[in-house]
Write a protein that holds these residues in place. Structure first.
Motif, PDB file in Angstrom:
ATOM      1  N   HIS A 120     -24.673 -32.186  -0.839  1.00 26.53           N
ATOM      2  CA  HIS A 120     -25.213 -31.493  -0.607  1.00 26.53           C
ATOM      3  C   HIS A 120     -25.454 -31.104   0.953  1.00 26.53           C
ATOM      4  O   HIS A 120     -25.611 -29.534   1.171  1.00 26.53           O
ATOM      5  N   ASN A 121     -24.740 -31.816   1.363  1.00 26.81           N
ATOM      6  CA  ASN A 121     -25.219 -30.945   3.005  1.00 26.81           C
ATOM      7  C   ASN A 121     -23.878 -31.545   4.174  1.00 26.81           C
ATOM      8  O   ASN A 121     -23.597 -31.784   4.988  1.00 26.81           O
ATOM      9  N   ARG A 122     -22.870 -31.551   3.104  1.00 26.57           N
ATOM     10  CA  ARG A 122     -21.477 -31.588   3.303  1.00 26.57           C
ATOM     11  C   ARG A 122     -20.969 -30.239   4.138  1.00 26.57           C
ATOM     12  O   ARG A 122     -21.601 -28.916   3.605  1.00 26.57           O
ATOM     13  N   PRO A 123     -20.346 -30.472   5.661  1.00 26.18           N
ATOM     14  CA  PRO A 123     -19.937 -29.100   6.690  1.00 26.18           C
ATOM     15  C   PRO A 123     -19.090 -28.599   5.803  1.00 26.18           C
ATOM     16  O   PRO A 123     -18.320 -29.492   4.930  1.00 26.18           O
ATOM     17  N   ASN A 124     -19.187 -26.994   5.401  1.00 21.09           N
ATOM     18  CA  ASN A 124     -18.004 -25.917   4.964  1.00 21.09           C
ATOM     19  C   ASN A 124     -17.122 -25.836   5.460  1.00 21.09           C
ATOM     20  O   ASN A 124     -17.277 -26.472   6.777  1.00 21.09           O
ATOM     21  N   ARG A 125     -16.193 -25.262   4.943  1.00 16.25           N
ATOM     22  CA  ARG A 125     -14.821 -25.100   6.213  1.00 16.25           C
ATOM     23  C   ARG A 125     -15.055 -23.542   6.791  1.00 16.25           C
ATOM     24  O   ARG A 125     -14.968 -24.512   8.294  1.00 16.25           O
TER      25      ARG A 125
END
Length: 148
Positions: A120-125
């Motif tokens: 849920h906290n992964r960075p987006n592109r």
């Protein structure tokens, strides 16, 4: 006031004059801010103004980023890329802020990288792209111990 160019109707002077004009409008004309919905620096940076005013917006907000609250808000928005805004002006402003505060930007990037995160906290592109842009922007400006 900056007279418009007779050929284009756009600001005729250097971008410094345009940013001074916006700053004066921002500081002194609350009615203009209200009508433009410029309640804070974020609204001004996000405002869609005519061509060539982008540079004035970027320069003005870069100047305002000498205030740590503005600088932190800008860097958070760009590094986290959690706001759906016109990314071009925001990232370009962050790049100029990185030129002024490379050690601070390096620290912010290192903090974000060390946080990791679950699904849920992964960075987006967009966030990864902004981080890469800022990293390459500050790499040569950092002292050797900070780069390592």
């Amino acid at each position: 006031m900056i007279p418009p160019s007779p050929n284009t109707g756009k600001p005729g002077g250097a971008k410094e004059y345009a940013s001074t004009f916006i700053a004066t409008t921002y500081d002194l004309a609350s009615q203009a801010r209200t009508s433009r919905r410029w309640t804070d620096w974020r609204e001004l940076l996000s405002a869609d103004l005519p061509a060539r005013w982008n540079n004035a917006q970027i320069k003005l907000i870069t100047g305002l980023a000498s205030d740590p609250t503005v600088r932190d808000g800008l860097l958070s928005a760009v590094i986290d890329a959690d706001e759906l805004v016109s990314r071009g002006r925001w990232v370009n402003t962050a790049k100029l802020v990185a030129d002024e505060f490379p050690d601070l930007v390096a620290t912010r990037l290192a903090e974000v990288s060390s946080q990791g995160g679950d699904d849920h906290n992964r960075p987006n592109r967009r966030s990864v792209g902004a981080r890469a842009t800022l990293s390459s922007r500050i790499a040569r400006r950092l002292a050797k111990p900070v780069r390592q």
